[in-house]
Write a protein that holds these residues in place. Structure first.
Motif, PDB file in Angstrom:
ATOM      1  N   LYS A   9       0.696  -1.354   0.132  1.00 57.69           N
ATOM      2  CA  LYS A   9       0.155  -0.278   0.205  1.00 57.69           C
ATOM      3  C   LYS A   9       0.606   1.357  -0.092  1.00 57.69           C
ATOM      4  CE  LYS A   9      -4.006   2.453   2.453  1.00 57.69           C
ATOM      5  NZ  LYS A   9      -4.033   2.666   3.910  1.00 57.69           N
ATOM      6  N   GLN A  10       1.857   1.165   1.018  1.00 56.80           N
ATOM      7  CA  GLN A  10       2.279   2.167   0.858  1.00 56.80           C
ATOM      8  C   GLN A  10       3.453   2.264  -0.574  1.00 56.80           C
ATOM      9  OE1 GLN A  10       5.087   0.804   4.335  1.00 56.80           O
ATOM     10  NE2 GLN A  10       4.869   2.891   4.851  1.00 56.80           N
ATOM     11  N   LEU A  11       4.024   1.753  -1.130  1.00 60.98           N
ATOM     12  CA  LEU A  11       4.873   1.539  -2.643  1.00 60.98           C
ATOM     13  C   LEU A  11       3.318   1.916  -3.485  1.00 60.98           C
ATOM     14  CD1 LEU A  11       6.866  -1.785  -3.071  1.00 60.98           C
ATOM     15  CD2 LEU A  11       7.231   0.091  -1.940  1.00 60.98           C
ATOM     16  N   GLN A  77      14.158  17.028  -8.712  1.00 60.81           N
ATOM     17  CA  GLN A  77      12.984  16.539  -6.909  1.00 60.81           C
ATOM     18  C   GLN A  77      13.664  15.397  -6.028  1.00 60.81           C
ATOM     19  OE1 GLN A  77      13.464  15.934 -10.817  1.00 60.81           O
ATOM     20  NE2 GLN A  77      11.448  14.613 -11.251  1.00 60.81           N
ATOM     21  N   ALA A  78      14.706  15.541  -6.659  1.00 62.72           N
ATOM     22  CA  ALA A  78      15.354  14.194  -5.317  1.00 62.72           C
ATOM     23  C   ALA A  78      16.593  14.826  -4.556  1.00 62.72           C
ATOM     24  CB  ALA A  78      15.968  13.228  -5.908  1.00 62.72           C
ATOM     25  N   LYS A  79      17.165  15.973  -5.671  1.00 69.21           N
ATOM     26  CA  LYS A  79      18.237  15.941  -5.071  1.00 69.21           C
ATOM     27  C   LYS A  79      18.122  17.445  -3.261  1.00 69.21           C
ATOM     28  CE  LYS A  79      20.235  20.080  -6.535  1.00 69.21           C
ATOM     29  NZ  LYS A  79      20.013  21.121  -7.333  1.00 69.21           N
ATOM     30  N   ASP A  80      17.283  17.374  -2.974  1.00 70.22           N
ATOM     31  CA  ASP A  80      16.737  18.194  -1.491  1.00 70.22           C
ATOM     32  C   ASP A  80      16.733  17.011  -0.881  1.00 70.22           C
ATOM     33  OD1 ASP A  80      17.315  20.413  -2.255  1.00 70.22           O
ATOM     34  OD2 ASP A  80      15.192  21.154  -2.584  1.00 70.22           O
ATOM     35  N   ILE A  81      15.462  16.181  -1.059  1.00 76.00           N
ATOM     36  CA  ILE A  81      15.601  14.854  -0.641  1.00 76.00           C
ATOM     37  C   ILE A  81      16.683  14.005   0.088  1.00 76.00           C
ATOM     38  CG2 ILE A  81      14.008  12.618  -0.758  1.00 76.00           C
ATOM     39  CD1 ILE A  81      12.159  14.154  -1.979  1.00 76.00           C
ATOM     40  N   VAL A  82      17.758  14.034  -1.020  1.00 73.24           N
ATOM     41  CA  VAL A  82      18.823  13.040  -0.972  1.00 73.24           C
ATOM     42  C   VAL A  82      19.925  13.901   0.302  1.00 73.24           C
ATOM     43  CG1 VAL A  82      20.906  12.495  -1.948  1.00 73.24           C
ATOM     44  CG2 VAL A  82      18.738  12.031  -2.834  1.00 73.24           C
ATOM     45  N   LYS A  83      19.628  14.854   0.147  1.00 73.33           N
ATOM     46  CA  LYS A  83      20.911  15.798   0.702  1.00 73.33           C
ATOM     47  C   LYS A  83      20.222  15.505   2.257  1.00 73.33           C
ATOM     48  CE  LYS A  83      22.402  20.467   2.334  1.00 73.33           C
ATOM     49  NZ  LYS A  83      22.285  21.799   1.886  1.00 73.33           N
ATOM     50  N   ASP A  84      18.862  15.629   3.093  1.00 74.39           N
ATOM     51  CA  ASP A  84      18.146  15.671   3.847  1.00 74.39           C
ATOM     52  C   ASP A  84      18.510  13.807   4.313  1.00 74.39           C
ATOM     53  OD1 ASP A  84      16.469  16.505   6.037  1.00 74.39           O
ATOM     54  OD2 ASP A  84      15.221  14.177   5.371  1.00 74.39           O
ATOM     55  N   ALA A  85      18.306  13.079   3.722  1.00 67.40           N
ATOM     56  CA  ALA A  85      18.408  11.712   4.119  1.00 67.40           C
ATOM     57  C   ALA A  85      19.404  11.726   4.387  1.00 67.40           C
ATOM     58  CB  ALA A  85      17.857  10.871   2.858  1.00 67.40           C
ATOM     59  N   ALA A  86      20.810  12.146   3.851  1.00 61.23           N
ATOM     60  CA  ALA A  86      21.998  11.870   3.823  1.00 61.23           C
ATOM     61  C   ALA A  86      22.690  12.175   5.576  1.00 61.23           C
ATOM     62  CB  ALA A  86      23.102  12.337   3.083  1.00 61.23           C
ATOM     63  N   GLU A  87      22.045  13.646   5.804  1.00 56.94           N
ATOM     64  CA  GLU A  87      22.809  13.980   6.661  1.00 56.94           C
ATOM     65  C   GLU A  87      21.523  13.755   8.137  1.00 56.94           C
ATOM     66  OE1 GLU A  87      21.375  17.853   6.359  1.00 56.94           O
ATOM     67  OE2 GLU A  87      23.489  19.100   5.263  1.00 56.94           O
ATOM     68  N   ALA A 209       8.525  13.519  -6.606  1.00 58.43           N
ATOM     69  CA  ALA A 209       9.597  12.940  -5.430  1.00 58.43           C
ATOM     70  C   ALA A 209       8.361  12.237  -4.289  1.00 58.43           C
ATOM     71  CB  ALA A 209       8.853  14.947  -4.280  1.00 58.43           C
ATOM     72  N   ARG A 210       7.558  11.582  -3.787  1.00 58.11           N
ATOM     73  CA  ARG A 210       7.027  11.127  -2.650  1.00 58.11           C
ATOM     74  C   ARG A 210       7.489   9.761  -3.063  1.00 58.11           C
ATOM     75  NH1 ARG A 210       0.733  10.434  -2.259  1.00 58.11           N
ATOM     76  NH2 ARG A 210       1.208   9.183  -0.416  1.00 58.11           N
ATOM     77  N   ALA A 211       7.906   8.935  -4.114  1.00 60.53           N
ATOM     78  CA  ALA A 211       8.706   8.086  -3.788  1.00 60.53           C
ATOM     79  C   ALA A 211       9.877   8.130  -3.602  1.00 60.53           C
ATOM     80  CB  ALA A 211       8.621   7.193  -5.595  1.00 60.53           C
ATOM     81  N   CYS A 212      10.489   9.135  -4.224  1.00 55.14           N
ATOM     82  CA  CYS A 212      11.954   8.773  -4.341  1.00 55.14           C
ATOM     83  C   CYS A 212      12.553   9.938  -1.969  1.00 55.14           C
ATOM     84  CB  CYS A 212      12.587  10.347  -4.330  1.00 55.14           C
ATOM     85  SG  CYS A 212      12.262  10.214  -6.408  1.00 55.14           S
ATOM     86  N   GLN A 213      11.050  10.284  -1.224  1.00 57.49           N
ATOM     87  CA  GLN A 213      10.814  10.585  -0.319  1.00 57.49           C
ATOM     88  C   GLN A 213      10.954   8.671   0.817  1.00 57.49           C
ATOM     89  OE1 GLN A 213      11.504  13.387   1.655  1.00 57.49           O
ATOM     90  NE2 GLN A 213      12.173  11.695   3.073  1.00 57.49           N
ATOM     91  N   LEU A 214       9.774   8.261   0.253  1.00 63.89           N
ATOM     92  CA  LEU A 214       9.660   6.850   0.567  1.00 63.89           C
ATOM     93  C   LEU A 214      11.814   5.836   0.392  1.00 63.89           C
ATOM     94  CD1 LEU A 214       7.730   4.711   1.580  1.00 63.89           C
ATOM     95  CD2 LEU A 214       7.272   3.555  -0.710  1.00 63.89           C
ATOM     96  N   TYR A 215      11.873   5.671  -0.364  1.00 63.84           N
ATOM     97  CA  TYR A 215      12.657   5.174  -0.753  1.00 63.84           C
ATOM     98  C   TYR A 215      14.288   5.313   0.024  1.00 63.84           C
ATOM     99  CZ  TYR A 215      11.166   4.801  -5.165  1.00 63.84           C
ATOM    100  OH  TYR A 215      10.198   3.982  -6.494  1.00 63.84           O
ATOM    101  N   CYS A 216      14.525   6.809   0.494  1.00 60.74           N
ATOM    102  CA  CYS A 216      15.296   7.282   1.168  1.00 60.74           C
ATOM    103  C   CYS A 216      15.180   7.194   2.660  1.00 60.74           C
ATOM    104  CB  CYS A 216      15.322   8.469   0.519  1.00 60.74           C
ATOM    105  SG  CYS A 216      16.620   9.457  -0.941  1.00 60.74           S
ATOM    106  N   ASP A 217      14.059   7.011   3.160  1.00 61.39           N
ATOM    107  CA  ASP A 217      13.252   7.297   4.414  1.00 61.39           C
ATOM    108  C   ASP A 217      13.860   5.384   4.335  1.00 61.39           C
ATOM    109  OD1 ASP A 217      12.347   9.578   4.875  1.00 61.39           O
ATOM    110  OD2 ASP A 217      10.301   8.832   4.005  1.00 61.39           O
TER     111      ASP A 217
END
Length: 283
Positions: A9-11, A77-87, A209-217
């Protein structure tokens, strides 16, 4: 902290199943495509789920052994998500531009990083060093440019032990360098990607962006779980998930079989075309 879990369902809600337009696709992704709707390829989430779990297990094991992880995504759409995830998990990232040789020519890159740190120190002590406003201005501009490229790897101190990539075709230079150095690569592979280029392909949408956020989380939670195990906080705990390793192995076997069939089919088609052309030439 246990390995993160996720549901179909999340996917679905994150839009992981939406691929690219049918004219933009790589035939090597055929085993992971469920079908077509409105000229858009639909990714088979029954194959995505076990492969994503397999990637999380590998990521946890690498960080539990003390490995460093590099996130790579330069698309808007992914650059900020990736930065936040790494930090959030204390790892490293490249989210603006991948310089050629960033991994394979680490000696030169480390020199640039040392130069960046020296200039930042000089700017802070400009009065003591007697620097003019013009000199400080020129250095500030150069520091800003270097930080855009190296800001996420300033403290990496050497090549990473794993790399996470979102959008394989866009980050192909990074993928090739990781392959050259035998660095395990976990990558989100949309329908236009080549899954053979990476060690842990995860079929899924790399634009939303929602998919990228899910992967990174999920990746962040797996990394934190590995770090906790290394520090002894989760020693002896059993990793639980609703996805099994056996399922991932079965998916890989099916993918290989499908790939062999596709190659055989392409070979037969080429031979047929050649024979037809030869017949026309004889006439």
């Amino acid at each position: 902290m246990a390995l993160p879990t996720f549901t179909m369902k999340q996917l679905m809600e994150a839009g992981v199943h939406f691929g690219h337009h049918t004219r933009r696709w790589n035939p090597l992704m055929t085993p992971y495509v469920y079908g077509v709707k409105d000229k858009i390829h639909i990714i088979n989430l029954n194959k995505t789920a076990p492969l994503l779990y397999r990637a999380l297990v590998a990521l946890e094991a690498i960080t539990a052994a003390g490995g460093k992880v590099l996130f790579v995504a330069t698309k808007h759409q992914a650059k900020d998500i990736v930065k936040d995830a790494a930090e959030r998990c204390g790892q490293f990232y490249v989210n603006n531009r991948w310089l050629g040789g960033m991994l394979t020519n680490w000696t030169t890159v480390s020199q640039s990083i040392r130069r960046l740190k020296k200039m930042e120190a000089d700017i802070e002590n400009a009065d003591k060093l007697g620097l003019t406003k013009k000199e400080v201005g020129v250095m500030t501009k150069e520091v800003a440019k270097l930080r855009e490229v190296f800001g996420g790897i300033l403290e990496m101190h050497g090549t990473p032990q794993a790399m996470i990539v979102i959008d394989v075709p866009r980050e192909m230079n990074a993928v090739r360098e990781a392959k050259t150095l035998d660095i395990p690569t976990i990558a989100i592979c949309d329908t236009n990607a080549n899954p053979e280029m990476v060690d842990y392909p995860v079929p899924g949408n790399d634009d939303a962006a929602r998919a990228c956020q899910l992967y990174c989380d999920l990746f962040v939670d797996a990394i934190l779980s590995g770090i906790e195990k290394r520090l002894g906080g989760a020693a002896g705990k059993k990793v639980e998930s609703d996805m099994a390793n056996v399922a991932a192995d079965e998916i890989e076997a099916d993918a290989k079989d499908a790939e062999v069939k596709q190659k055989t089919k392409n070979m037969v088609a080429r031979e047929t075309r050649r024979s037809k052309l030869a017949d026309k030439a004889d006439k």
